[in-house]
Every structure is written in C-alpha cells, then in structure tokens.
Motif scaffolding. Sequence first.
Motif, PDB file in Angstrom:
ATOM      1  N   GLY A 159      -3.810 -31.199  19.239  1.00 18.99           N
ATOM      2  CA  GLY A 159      -2.935 -30.045  19.057  1.00 18.99           C
ATOM      3  C   GLY A 159      -1.679 -30.488  18.337  1.00 18.99           C
ATOM      4  N   ASP A 160      -0.973 -29.531  17.836  1.00 18.32           N
ATOM      5  CA  ASP A 160       0.269 -29.796  17.126  1.00 18.32           C
ATOM      6  C   ASP A 160       1.304 -30.279  18.133  1.00 18.32           C
ATOM      7  OD1 ASP A 160       2.177 -27.794  14.775  1.00 18.32           O
ATOM      8  OD2 ASP A 160       2.615 -29.713  15.726  1.00 18.32           O
ATOM      9  N   ALA A 214       4.215 -30.006  18.205  1.00 17.02           N
ATOM     10  CA  ALA A 214       5.273 -29.029  18.439  1.00 17.02           C
ATOM     11  C   ALA A 214       4.937 -28.141  19.627  1.00 17.02           C
ATOM     12  CB  ALA A 214       5.486 -28.166  17.195  1.00 17.02           C
ATOM     13  N   THR A 215       3.648 -27.995  19.915  1.00 15.01           N
ATOM     14  CA  THR A 215       3.279 -27.083  20.994  1.00 15.01           C
ATOM     15  C   THR A 215       2.501 -27.754  22.101  1.00 15.01           C
ATOM     16  OG1 THR A 215       1.310 -26.468  19.756  1.00 15.01           O
ATOM     17  CG2 THR A 215       3.234 -25.048  19.534  1.00 15.01           C
ATOM     18  N   VAL A 216       1.942 -28.909  21.847  1.00 19.64           N
ATOM     19  CA  VAL A 216       1.107 -29.559  22.847  1.00 19.64           C
ATOM     20  C   VAL A 216       1.674 -30.928  23.130  1.00 19.64           C
ATOM     21  CG1 VAL A 216      -1.190 -30.466  23.336  1.00 19.64           C
ATOM     22  CG2 VAL A 216      -0.948 -28.312  22.101  1.00 19.64           C
ATOM     23  N   ARG A 217       2.203 -31.146  24.345  1.00 19.00           N
ATOM     24  CA  ARG A 217       2.743 -32.448  24.766  1.00 19.00           C
ATOM     25  C   ARG A 217       3.632 -33.049  23.699  1.00 19.00           C
ATOM     26  NH1 ARG A 217      -1.074 -34.950  29.409  1.00 19.00           N
ATOM     27  NH2 ARG A 217      -1.962 -32.957  29.999  1.00 19.00           N
ATOM     28  N   ASP A 222       9.187 -29.645  26.160  1.00 15.88           N
ATOM     29  CA  ASP A 222       9.258 -29.236  24.756  1.00 15.88           C
ATOM     30  C   ASP A 222      10.434 -28.290  24.632  1.00 15.88           C
ATOM     31  OD1 ASP A 222       5.949 -28.716  25.589  1.00 15.88           O
ATOM     32  OD2 ASP A 222       6.641 -30.445  24.467  1.00 15.88           O
ATOM     33  N   ALA A 271      12.425 -23.950  19.712  1.00 18.39           N
ATOM     34  CA  ALA A 271      12.186 -24.033  18.266  1.00 18.39           C
ATOM     35  C   ALA A 271      13.466 -24.406  17.555  1.00 18.39           C
ATOM     36  CB  ALA A 271      11.653 -22.705  17.758  1.00 18.39           C
ATOM     37  N   TRP A 278      11.724 -28.489  18.397  1.00 17.48           N
ATOM     38  CA  TRP A 278      10.715 -28.928  19.344  1.00 17.48           C
ATOM     39  C   TRP A 278      10.831 -30.402  19.656  1.00 17.48           C
ATOM     40  CZ3 TRP A 278       8.832 -24.892  21.574  1.00 17.48           C
ATOM     41  CH2 TRP A 278       8.733 -23.711  20.836  1.00 17.48           C
TER      42      TRP A 278
END
Lengths: 381, 794
Positions: free
Chosen positions: A224-225, A227-230, A184, A187, A191
């Motif tokens: 999860g989002d 953007a943050t999860v996988r 990932d 920001a 992402w």
Amino acid sequence: MKGIKRFSVAAIGLGVAGTLISAGMAVADPSGSPAANTRPLQGTGSDTSEEVMNGLSDAVTIGGSKVISSYNASGGTFTSRPTGCSYAATGTVGAPDGVLRPNGSGQGRAALVASETVGNPRENCLDFARSSSVGGTAGSNLTYIPFAKDAVAFAVTASSNLPKQLTLADLKAMYDCTYPGFEDNSAAAGWQSNFKALLPQSGSGSRDFFYNTILGYANSTLTGDPATVRGCVSDEKDRSGRGDYTNNNGIQEHRANVLDNNSIIGVSIAQYIAQATGTSPTFIGKGVLGSIVNTAGDVPSYPFQLNTTYGTVAGAGDSQNAPATRDIYNVVPTADLNDPEVDQVFTGSDSLLCLQATLIAKYGFGTLGSACGATTITRNN
Amino acid sequence: MRRLTLAVAAAALLVPAVLLGSSAAPAVGADSDEAGTAVTVQGTGRFSNLKVTVSKTDHLVNEVVHITWSGLKGGSGDNFPANYLQIMQCWGDEAAPVREKCQFGGLVDIRYGGFNAANRQVNGQVVDPLETITKAPGQPNAYVPFQSVTGVTEPNTPSQFFGGYTTNEQPFGRTASDGTGQDYFEVQTGREAPGLGCGSRLPSGAARDCWLAIVPRDNVEVDGNPSSTGTLNSSPLSQTNWNDKLAVRLHFDPVGITCPIGTAEKRLLGQEEVSEAIVRWQPKLCGETGSIFGFSQVSGDLARNKVLDDDPWLNFVSRPLDPATVPEGRPVTYAPVTISALGIAFNLDIIPSFGAPADVQAKRGQRVESMKLSPRLVAKLLTQSYLAGSYSPGMPPGNAIDMLRDPEFKELNPQLAKIKTETPLVSLLQPLGLADGHAELWGYINSDTDAVDFIKGKADPWGMKINPRYKNLSLDRSDFPRSDLGQLNLGDNGAGGTIEVQELDARPFAADMHEVARSAVKGDTLSRTQYDRLANPPVFKKDPPQVGGQRSILGITDLPTALRYSLPMVSLKNAAGKYVAPTSASIRAGLAQMKKSEVDGVLLSNPDATDPEAYPIPVITYAVTSPQQLPADDAKAYSAFLKYAAVKGQVPGIEQGKLPGGYVPLPAAMVEQTLAAAGLIARRGDRTNEPAAEPSATPTDTVVPPASSGPVALPGVVPVAGNGAPSKGPVAAPVLTGPVASPFTTPDNAAGPQRYLLLAALALGLAAGAFKPLTTWLYARKLAASPHTTGPSS
C-alpha cells in the motif's frame, strides 16, 4: 533503572582483545590462498552472519587448504568460479547481464536456487547461502543447517526521544503506527509521522524475523501507499517511503547508524556485540540496544552477553510469547548434502563449522552444541 | 435475441442451514435441526480438561461449521509458539482417525509456529520416542505419507489432492489466555477434497462418512519436556502428539444425484439467489417429478432473455421482463419460489488498538458478531472513497484512511472504535457481473438522501467526499463498477524497472456471492500483491490468507450463503431509520412492505417501507417462463418442479429436499400463486392450437458422477458441439462436464478463467449495463440471432 548501562568489554565476558581474529576484522571477501574462486564452497547472502562466516572461512581447512569463500552482503564485483560466474558490485546496474552480488538472506537463497536451475545464467556458481531465518515456502529443495544462535532486539540512539524499554505491545504498536507519535499525520503534514519505525530492506532475513516472527505481522500489511498504510514504517535511508532502494537508499541490516533520535530499528544482538567489540566493522553510530520487557517498569535483563534464556518475549494481556532467539543457517541444496565438502564442513555437530564453537562465540553468537549442523529443516526456496 | 446453447453444470450441492454463531441475529430456518447434530468431545491425559464442540456433524455438505473449545492451559498469542489446537479432516472407517488418511501439510506460506507444526515431517531436533516412521529412501527427512481415498499414496506434500489454497486444514486454532478458542472450519466433500472422498456414494448407496481430527498442543514437546525456545516445533502427526487427538465423526449427505438412466434432464437458468435452495432440492426432485433438473447460474438479464426464446426453459429472476419486450399474445408467467435477503456479510476479528480499554483487550481474537452500516457507508466502500482504497492521486485529503477510522463508522459502532485491522478496511468483496440483486443494493443506496448526496459530491458531516472518479455515478445499474484503476508503485524491480500493483490485483472481484462468502470465511481477500522476484518471469502471487483472530473482510452476499459459511450479516439502516439485520422476522416484515410492480404477480422492493422492523433488502426469486412455448414434456416437468418447490420445498430443514437456512417459507398467498402457475404451465398456457408433435429431447447421460473437481469450466457453460442455430428439433446432447463444486470454482493459483473475469470487469466498468461484453468475453462462441429478437430487457 533508567537507560542502559553502556557496556564495556569486560562486562561482556568475551575475553580480551588478544583473542580477536588477526589484526582486526575479517575482510569483506575471501583473501589469501587458495584463490577465492577456486574454493569448493562458495556462498552469499545474509549480513547477520557475514563476518562470522568470513572468520570461519579463514579457520576451516581440509588438508591444510581453505575451502569456504563467503562474500559479504554488499561489496564489489566477484567471481565465484575460475571462469564465468560473475556477480556485479552492489548498487550498480549489474553489468554484464544484470546479476548482482546477492544482498541479504532472501537474495542469497534465490541465488542458490538459480545456481541449481538448469539453464540459468549462473548455474552451478554457488554452493551455499547464509540465511538468518527460515524463509521461503514449504518443500524440500533446500536444507537449512543451523550453526549459531542469535537474538534480536531493537535499537535506538543513546539520546533518543523513544524509550529504551518497551513491551512487545508497544513495539507492535510502533510498527503498525498506532503508538503515540507514530500515527499517520494529516495530509497537511505530508503524511509524515513524527517517529519512524525502520526496517532493513526487503529480502533481509533479519527483517522477516523481526517483522513476521517477533511482531507477528504478515508482509502483506506493508502493501500500500505509505501515505495511507503504515506510513511510519520505512526501509529507506531517507525515510521517504518503502521499497525504493535506488542509489543505495535501502537500509542494510544491523547498521544502527541509520538511526536518529526519532527512529527505531530491529537489530541482531550478535551483530551488535561483534560490532561493539571491534570484531566486526562497526556501524553502530549512536545506536544502543533496547530491550523488550514483560510489563512496563520491569527490571530488564539486558541481552548484552548473549543470554540463551532470553528465549521468549511475553507480551501484555494475552500470552503473546514471541521467540526472540533464532538460529542462523547455512543453506545448501538438499541434493548436495552427501557431497564430501558439504558433508565435512556443514553437516552434523562434528562438522568443521560446528567444531569452531569458540570462534563463533567471538562474533557474539551463541553456540548450539549437539543441535549444530542438523539437517532436519527443509524449504523450497 | 441470442439463442444460447448451454450445457448444464449439474451442481448438486446439498445445502443445509448453518447457525449464525452465538449472536445477535437469530438464525433463519433450520437451526434447531442443526443444533441437534452438535457433538462435544473431551481430551485425555494432559488434556483432560479440554472440551471441544462441533456445531454440526450430520447432513453435511461443503459448508462451514463452528468449533469451540475450552480447557487449554494458556493462550497461543499471535505467533502460536504453544497452546493451540490443530484441526484437520480425514477419511477412513477405522475406530479412530488414521494419520496417513488426514488432509494436512498442504499449506505453503506459513508464518507461525514451529518448523514442523504445519507439515507432515516427524523427525526434528527433538526426537519423538514413540515415532516409528523413518526416512524413506530418497527422502531428505521422515514424513507421514498421505494415503488418499483413491488408493494413491504420496510420500509427503505437496499433494496432488490438496494445496495451499484449497486445503481446509487449520494448523493454528487461536486460543485466548483463558484457554478458550473457536474456529470456523470448512468441511469438504469429495468435490473439494478429492483425496478424502467424503460424501461420495459407497456401493451400498450410503454416503462416505469422515473424521474431524483435533490435535491439542500445550507447551510440552514430544520428548516430554517444555520446548527450549518456547516454540513447539513438532508436527501434530508425530506419534506422541497424535496420541492426544480428539475425534469427531462427520456424517455427510451423499454427493451427486442418482436417477435411473434415461431420466430426462430439464434445464433451469437464473440468478444465484435461488441456487442454494435448488441444489438442496435436486436430489429429491428426481423421485418426486421423474426429471433431473440442472441449474445454470446466469444474470437476470440473460434469464429474462431466455423467457422469450423459442425454447424458454424455466428461469429465475427477481425483476420482471419489461412488458414492452414481450410480444403480443405470448404470455409470461411468474411463480415465486424463494424468499431471502441480500446484504453484506462480514468476517471481522477483534484486534484491540493500542491503548484499548480492558474490556476490548479481553476480547482479543474473537469475532465481531454485529455491525451497523448506513447506506452512505456502503457507498463509501463501493466507490473507493477511503484513502487506502485508491492508488490514484487527487483523492480528497480530508477523507478517512479506512472505515475503522471513519468517524461515521465509529459513531454508529462505538463498540468497535478501539479495534484495528492488519490491513486497512476499505472495500467489499463484490461479485462480478450483472445481477438483479446488485441492482437491489444500488436501489437501497439510492433511497437514502445522505448516500445520494454523497454520490453527487457532497461532503459528509466530517468532511469526507466521494472519490472523484465515482462522482455522480448512476445508481440505476446492476453491476459494481471499478472506476479508479490506479496503480501502486512498489519500488524498483532490480532490473531497471518498477513494480506496479494493479487495482484489480489488490482488490479483485469475486466470481459470485458464493465465492464472496467462502473466501471471506477463510480469510482470503483474493488479492494478489505478493511480488515474487524469484519467479521467472517475476509474478504477483496470491496473498496468504488472513489468520483466524486477525481477519477483516466484508462482502456482498445473500443470507442463505452467509449462513452456509457461518458468516454474520451487517445490520442495514432501513427507511424508518432503524438498523436491522436479516432474520426471519425482519425479512417477513420487509416482504410485507413490498409493492406491486407493473407486472402482474411480481412484487418489487419498496424504498419507502415504513416498518421499523423491516429488513431493507428482501429478495423474492420468481420462476418465469412462456408456458405456450414450452414443449409438452418440459411443461410437465416444470409444473412438477413448481409444485414441489411451493410445498415440500418450503419446509425448513437440513436434510436433502428441504428449505435451507436463510430462506423464509413462502406465505400462503404466494404458495397459491405458484401452484396456479404450475397448473397453467402444465396446460401450456391453455394453448388453443396444438403444434406438430415434437420429438423429445435426446436422453442424456443422467447419472451425474461425483467427480473430483476437475478442470474448471467457465461458469456453468461449456461450448456444445453444434452451431446453436435456432431449431425446434432435438438439442444436441449436451456435454456434461461433470458437477463442479460451484459454477464459479476458482482454480488454485492459475490465472485461468479468472483472468477473463478481470478483463470482463474492465469491460463492464466501461460499458455498465450492457451484458454484451460479458457474453463476448466469456463465450468464444458466435451466437446466432433468433427471429424473436425484441431487444434487451431493461
């Protein structure tokens, strides 16, 4: 040896083009007589086995009449009985009452469960479901009857920036976004990882087999989002996230043409073979099969001809054998196992389906011999 | 002041000391006793190299034992095609476990292994030549029936006695490629496993013993050949596999208290930190004091309020009443009864990251035994400051995605820099509601400049900032607020709408510290994020538990509870800058540094403790009451209770009546303080005016039956017939709902009271510090005010 030798029909050993079915490929929905919605065995579900079941629908008869109507995972509106029982076209809102053509193993089984449910608007509309994995929860409402063997590998494009040989550890790292290039990113980069690990849309039996069984990841790891999860894992054609399939954005199974040079996806090898030989409509695009090797640098054994010894895939370090072959199933309600048509067509190695071993093989699948038609696997859904 | 009429959940659990695994922090308490009950068994035939050791096999209660093994021929990998152990608990007094009497086949969501590896089906594609069970009429396949201890026999699972979230079966004991492995197995009494009835009292008075059955699997199927696909599909209950089993006898302490009919019941009320000890003492208290003591777990605030009630009972708190709330001429007495520690337990398995070095790869699937957290890291976990811990927009973009990727964590725990988790590590399991212990944890965070700065909005040295919805959070609190209730959009639901995961479904509260620990050790995050489109209406189902070898859960709990469930605890940074785990020595060092409060006889934690060996969050539980207000027979009983607690109850041991692991025995000065308080209470505070003779309380049903875990009562409370109006007359006979496994037993999958807990959590988050919403939501009963109302304590 670098890269994958492009196959030719001769190398496959499938036989010559003349033995292909009819003038080309079987059609998406049952055709010919008797009329599709009059046949006693109506089924929907998995992409993986849709073409082979179409072929079997044409070939399997009782008393000279075709008895199976198998509807592809995507297509137009159809009715499964002479009255009522309408399933709307893929990608529409499902008029009149929201019930769509089931797309994939999970939806096919759900539609079968609905068909067995008293009071359901589609009660008694369906008789079987195509499923490319044993899913659902423990129980005995449904029996999974195997009739063919498949294997699953990954595909990348011929000119891909990703390797065509990967160890299982590599593949797992790609799908949890820790492999270089799949992380990932910041920001500032929105992402977006450089590489994308693709999956067919949720509910697909092939997705479950690839993600749960071969890679060993629970479905909850994708909650999860993105953007943050996988963040590198997507099941949308536009790779913008996960789970949003509006406007036909969900990735269908076995369509390697969804790939670009920076992505990877799991595919059914039988499907790949069938598409490549013209037995099934081709969605290969520029995709080529990769293979999972024991350790980097091994001479790979290409699973072009379905090699039943391509059984377990060893991983690095700890023994991480993952079965890469799978049986393909037709799922019927357990309560129906003694119905005459179900019994004749599906159950036992003497069933009409299992007697069509040659036909099944033409679609790229392996055959099961005496294990074909067993009724020992049950689940609740 | 509210007068609460509470029935008592006589939770007569027996709590022993449990070893902390092989590790850094030495166990506190009765570990040598426990080690004396460890048993090792050996396999036979193909498995004659297999050795399995069970860490504790006697004086068992509902707890977690540590099972280790060596001598399998290979590893199970991540997906368990072969080479693993299958562990189940069974009843029966035959010479060996009988497969029909084993609790197995209850799991519903199974990701691993072959088709029948986790169920009771004994026919499959491969035929077992020794199998005699055939398809029963009306059954689609052949199954081993489940014969319960009650006499009811079921043809197969699903069983009425055990289900997907309640069974303790372990079908997939992870094994490394060197053939070694370990498992943390929850042994269950008849309360948790009513189909087995372990620990139930037999007519002879002894407790029912049970079995642990361990079926080893290599790569050979029941027909003697290697599996053609590499995956073993047959059930451990299939006769050929079953013949390979190893068996270990489990000796339980009796469940339930027996006291002569007519024994008076006395009420104890207060914080969870003392419950492990009291539950251990309960079976002995009857004989030693002539009374039964029923304990109800409530917040410190409710317990303090009770002290000022007409009928003050004996209550357990860590923080004293605000002297301003105590009326003139109504002395309040404090007696220390237990010393333990509060902190963070963790269940974290090593999954090497991609590219991890060989030494980390070698530890794949093993548990992490020690971890350091700074107060700032704890604050980050409690404030949803990691990116994957919030579903709301506007999070500071430079924040770490989760704790394992936080440079602060990696710097502090370099040995964990190359591991990953299946799902991001972003939060702690937090007990719901108000408690003195929660305030202690916030007090600990408040004592650290870095953490306080972080809360005020200052970035840490790596640029991470607090979730803006928690900025400037007041740390003078005794709850865990959830201030960021964002939603996650999971996509379209196929019917024109979207699927939204709520924050409190993704990261729910636990009911209490026991639920935190029990869930953490089982890999249960309590999350409900699995959207089931096929349900009617569609619903979010509970996430399947994390599998052994891939677990990652942290939670807030105390040391006795962590030890009971075999969880290690985090090493926290103390005021001297050292990282200390809770042990006997470090708790004593912390105790020595506690300072006097404004209330005589009560110590408070000292944020400036300078001893580098001191654990920063020691917890003293004080018994407190108004001696002059006690009826004569209550006073006598409570006095006897305190005498027991101060002396015999402080002897460490795993037997009933002793002090369980995780508690440090009271030092001599505190023993004296408690004995003096016991004397004062016996004399009812040296009352100068004798009231009119009081009728004694109506005797209640006293034999507490070891019932099965029936309908879940709201925690410790059952509405009692009667209006709860204050009176000095006899209290209406309370309805004993029968013992529940813990005051907060969580039902399998129904929303039930847990839904109220979620609503209460929202209310609490909005009205922090007020306990009124808790009582309003949970108790539907109107509570009458008492003339002694003096306002809530601080």
